[in-house]
Design a protein around this motif. Sequence first.
Motif, mmCIF file in Angstrom:
data_model
loop_
_atom_site.group_PDB
_atom_site.id
_atom_site.type_symbol
_atom_site.label_atom_id
_atom_site.label_comp_id
_atom_site.label_asym_id
_atom_site.label_seq_id
_atom_site.Cartn_x
_atom_site.Cartn_y
_atom_site.Cartn_z
ATOM 1 N N GLY A 60 0.800 -1.216 0.000
ATOM 2 C CA GLY A 60 0.000 0.000 0.000
ATOM 3 C C GLY A 60 0.832 1.264 0.000
ATOM 4 O O GLY A 60 2.064 1.234 -0.073
ATOM 5 N N ILE A 61 0.141 2.391 0.121
ATOM 6 C CA ILE A 61 0.763 3.710 0.099
ATOM 7 C C ILE A 61 1.464 3.966 1.432
ATOM 8 O O ILE A 61 0.921 3.660 2.485
ATOM 9 N N PRO A 62 2.683 4.521 1.425
ATOM 10 C CA PRO A 62 3.376 4.815 2.691
ATOM 11 C C PRO A 62 2.610 5.840 3.520
ATOM 12 O O PRO A 62 1.924 6.703 2.979
ATOM 13 N N GLU A 63 2.708 5.707 4.814
ATOM 14 C CA GLU A 63 2.049 6.651 5.721
ATOM 15 C C GLU A 63 2.956 7.857 5.946
ATOM 16 O O GLU A 63 4.173 7.729 6.080
ATOM 17 N N SER A 64 2.352 9.031 5.991
ATOM 18 C CA SER A 64 3.125 10.250 6.247
ATOM 19 C C SER A 64 2.189 11.333 6.768
ATOM 20 O O SER A 64 1.062 11.484 6.277
#
Length: 560
Positions: A145-149
């Motif tokens: 999935g998309i990285p958390e930031s």
Amino acid sequence: MSETLTGVGVSAGVGYGRTLRLTRSVPEPPAGSRHDGDVAAETRRAMAAVEETAVDLTERGERAGGEAKDVLTAQALMARDPALAGDVERRIAEGTAAARAVFDAFTQYRDMLANAGAYLAARVADLDDVRDRIVARLLGVPLPGIPESGDPFVLLAQDLAPADTALLDPERVLAFVTREGGPTSHTAILARALGLPAVVACEGSEKIADGAQVLVDGATGEVVVAPEPDVVERAEARAAARASAARRSRGPGRTADGHHVPLLANVGGPKDLPAALENGAEGVGLYRTEFLFLDRADAPTHEEQVAAYRAVLEAFPGAKVVVRTLDAGADKPLAFLPAPAEEPNPALGERGLRMMRLFPDMLDAQLAALAEAHRDTEADLQVMAPMVTDVEDTEWFAATAARAGIEQAGIMVEVPAAALRAAHLAESAAFFSIGTNDLTQYACAADREIGTLSRFQDPWQPGVVELVALTAAAAEGAGRPCGVCGEAAADPALACVLVGLGVSTLSMGAAALPMVRAALAAHTLEQCQAAATAVRAARTADDARRAARDALPGLADLGL
């Protein structure tokens, strides 16, 4: 030190910020891994992971809505594909562990898609994502999935799966850049729908470090690493000028001296109508009816077809609605038709009208549904056939359409032979619509899904421009309308050139309409014709772009 990389811009806009990379962290199951001998239990475990993945994708689609819903629904169907399930079960029965059985079955099918022509090759990333999600469940590791930031970022990836792209939050993701992909991939389509600046097929982007500051221009395809402040300032000023021009863009498509150029929308069905109407479409220039037929076990009923067609016709009373008959076969197979013989290059095989000539009842049913849908509506229905090559094709389609009660039957010009002999085809075709995506692919012998061939997948190529000019001139000579419905129409500069070549209508994705309208309004017909003349004299695609800009001074004021 600043460095500029160049890819294919697929969604206009500018994004600037630090990078984060999406990595496919799902490990490959060990080769040769075996289960404990309980075939039934291992099969149940595999099928449960498959179903959980399909449900998750469907739910993601429901949350995202719009085109994303259709894309993720198609992915869920991939997960539930009976042939793949059968292959997984066979491998488990032979002793292979569930995760490895899934990996091997999907990989084999993946390789088949990669070599099966543009449409199916574009689905490879979709299939990889489904495989990884199932395998992750079986191995008990986190889903990709998309990285958390906590801060907005520019997303880097080898490629993006639709499940990732569909749920990207424009408040968090400033833009994205991929090393692979093409302008017609699901990733590109969804990026445009989301309005996210995006560049694909960007060679060298895999070497950009996490946390680097980058500037992404989704219009030019440029990705600048560590840009100087003045470069960022100029890019953001251009983006602001484009956004302002788009907001001010209203009314019908016209040149500065009043020459009317109807600006139409490309749609895949009723779901695309809100965006088309919101962006001021004056009608529909390409209704892709295959989306009604793909990814289903049975052909749509007469009633289903009539309802889908009528919804679009009723949305544009008094306006042109151009419907493309079923564009399927070979690289877009239909489950309810016999599988075609294996073809080494399906993009050049039995597809479009060629397929319908093998199954004329299918075409007759579609034309009958279109004729009925048109009754009691005020739209100007025009119906066209894809993949037309010669006079025989044109005459056959015109006669078939006439028997069904279709009064205006035209053809798509996407095969170079049709462009070269357009004057003869115009004797039977009521109108032409130039599909620049396939015309470019065929004229330049460059599969549009192969990123390394991006310089040939360019409608500014002089040979492609010349084919468009020949077609438009033949149409004018015969008193026939000639539109463009490919991605070339969505390029504001090239749209002006197309009008100068004699193209009478332009059709594009709804989001592109405001900027094309603004570009036309900034130039006279004479300026468009001068730009067309300059472009035809150019030796390369880059020379053609520069020649057009020199002849179209209003582009700079629009931030283009």
